[in-house]
Design a protein around this motif. Structure first.
Motif, PDB file in Angstrom:
ATOM      1  N   ARG A 234       0.827  -1.200   0.000  1.00 50.61           N
ATOM      2  CA  ARG A 234       0.000   0.000   0.000  1.00 50.61           C
ATOM      3  C   ARG A 234       0.864   1.253   0.000  1.00 50.61           C
ATOM      4  NH1 ARG A 234      -5.200  -1.571   0.929  1.00 50.61           N
ATOM      5  NH2 ARG A 234      -5.873   0.530   1.481  1.00 50.61           N
ATOM      6  N   SER A 235       0.222   2.398  -0.167  1.00 50.94           N
ATOM      7  CA  SER A 235       0.940   3.671  -0.208  1.00 50.94           C
ATOM      8  C   SER A 235       1.673   3.929   1.100  1.00 50.94           C
ATOM      9  CB  SER A 235      -0.044   4.814  -0.471  1.00 50.94           C
ATOM     10  OG  SER A 235       0.510   6.053  -0.088  1.00 50.94           O
ATOM     11  N   ARG A 236       2.981   4.153   1.005  1.00 49.95           N
ATOM     12  CA  ARG A 236       3.775   4.437   2.194  1.00 49.95           C
ATOM     13  C   ARG A 236       3.290   5.706   2.891  1.00 49.95           C
ATOM     14  NH1 ARG A 236       9.314   3.206   2.957  1.00 49.95           N
ATOM     15  NH2 ARG A 236       9.481   2.741   0.730  1.00 49.95           N
ATOM     16  N   ASP A 237       3.041   6.756   2.101  1.00 52.78           N
ATOM     17  CA  ASP A 237       2.616   8.028   2.684  1.00 52.78           C
ATOM     18  C   ASP A 237       1.233   7.925   3.315  1.00 52.78           C
ATOM     19  OD1 ASP A 237       4.998   9.143   1.910  1.00 52.78           O
ATOM     20  OD2 ASP A 237       4.179  10.119   0.119  1.00 52.78           O
ATOM     21  N   ALA A 238       0.350   7.173   2.664  1.00 54.91           N
ATOM     22  CA  ALA A 238      -0.999   7.010   3.219  1.00 54.91           C
ATOM     23  C   ALA A 238      -0.949   6.229   4.531  1.00 54.91           C
ATOM     24  CB  ALA A 238      -1.900   6.295   2.216  1.00 54.91           C
ATOM     25  N   LEU A 239      -0.130   5.194   4.585  1.00 55.01           N
ATOM     26  CA  LEU A 239       0.002   4.433   5.816  1.00 55.01           C
ATOM     27  C   LEU A 239       0.520   5.311   6.949  1.00 55.01           C
ATOM     28  CD1 LEU A 239       1.513   1.061   4.535  1.00 55.01           C
ATOM     29  CD2 LEU A 239      -0.773   1.408   5.484  1.00 55.01           C
ATOM     30  N   ALA A 240       1.525   6.126   6.638  1.00 52.60           N
ATOM     31  CA  ALA A 240       2.094   7.010   7.657  1.00 52.60           C
ATOM     32  C   ALA A 240       1.058   8.019   8.142  1.00 52.60           C
ATOM     33  CB  ALA A 240       3.323   7.730   7.110  1.00 52.60           C
TER      34      ALA A 240
END
Length: 254
Positions: free
Chosen positions: A198-204
């Motif tokens: 999944r999107s790294r930025d979205a997870l963060a």
């Protein structure tokens, strides 16, 4: 590292507490290594998700009682390292998945409660065992556990210190997924791989939003540390520690 194994696979970094003969009790050396390993994972672009587990069929038996003392300087450093580890797990940008076999007791439960997703063997057990040796919570448990299972249930777990079976832990939200004994790590790594895609930025961003005010954890950790230092120097912990090594039930003064 001597006490924490680090393995990378497809963006998933597995950190394994590795002193199985002592059920992965959190010695000072293990705390330092785990703190440093979590910090490194959070800063490493190659790592997208962290899996935390224990070797030898047991997650973590809690703090290393044999290394605890009433010395304020030693206690302050030991608790500071644990607080820094808690902040790295809760405040870092990467999701943390805990894989629990056997059990998670005391500070081991604190580590589990800080994870974003918990996979446990269906015969695993959980216990906030601090009170049995005359200590209070540490590792941020009085911050993380109510957020996971609600204040009432967290109060019950912490105050009574009763052992909880995995099925009940799942029912109340401490555990998200149950699996057959011996397969928790495999299942957790599978879940972690789904997150790694999944999107790294979205997870963060999602982790930051879900964790809420991180400053509250920092303040709570300081409160826990001061209380624990006082308890470490007191008679109840002396009795609890003696009872632990003598394999008997502690009898605290009235």
């Amino acid at each position: 590292m001597d006490f924490v194994d680090v393995v990378d696979s497809g963006g998933v970094r597995t950190l394994t507490l590795n002193e199985p003969k002592r059920r992965n009790a959190l010695s000072l050396e293990m705390r330092v290594e785990l703190r440093d390993a979590v910090r490194a994972a959070m800063d490493d672009a190659r790592c997208r998700v962290v899996v935390l587990t224990g070797a030898g069929g047991f997650f973590c038996a809690g703090g290393d009682i044999s290394s605890m003392s009433a010395d304020p300087a030693a206690g302050e450093y030991r608790l500071r390292v644990l607080s820094e580890l808690a902040e790295a797990l809760a405040g870092g940008p990467k999701p943390v998945v805990a894989a629990v076999e056997g059990g998670a007791f005391g500070a081991g439960l604190s580590l589990v409660a800080l994870a974003d997703h918990v996979v446990a063997a269906d015969d695993a057990r959980f216990c906030a065992s601090f009170g049995t040796i005359g200590l209070g919570t540490d590792g941020g448990l009085s911050w993380s556990l109510p957020r996971r299972i609600g204040r009432g249930r967290a109060t019950e777990m912490i105050m009574f210190g009763e052992v909880m079976e995995a099925a009940q832990a799942q029912r109340i939200g401490l555990v998200e997924r149950l699996t057959a004994p011996g397969t928790a790590l495999e299942a957790a790594q599978h879940r972690a791989a789904l997150l790694a895609a999944r999107s790294r930025d979205a997870l963060a961003a999602n982790k930051a939003a879900l964790s809420g005010a991180h400053a509250d954890l920092t303040a709570l950790l300081a409160t826990e540390k001061e209380a624990q230092l006082t308890l470490l120097a007191g008679p109840d912990f002396a009795e609890g520690r003696a009872a632990f090594f003598e394999k008997r039930k502690a009898v605290f003064p009235a």
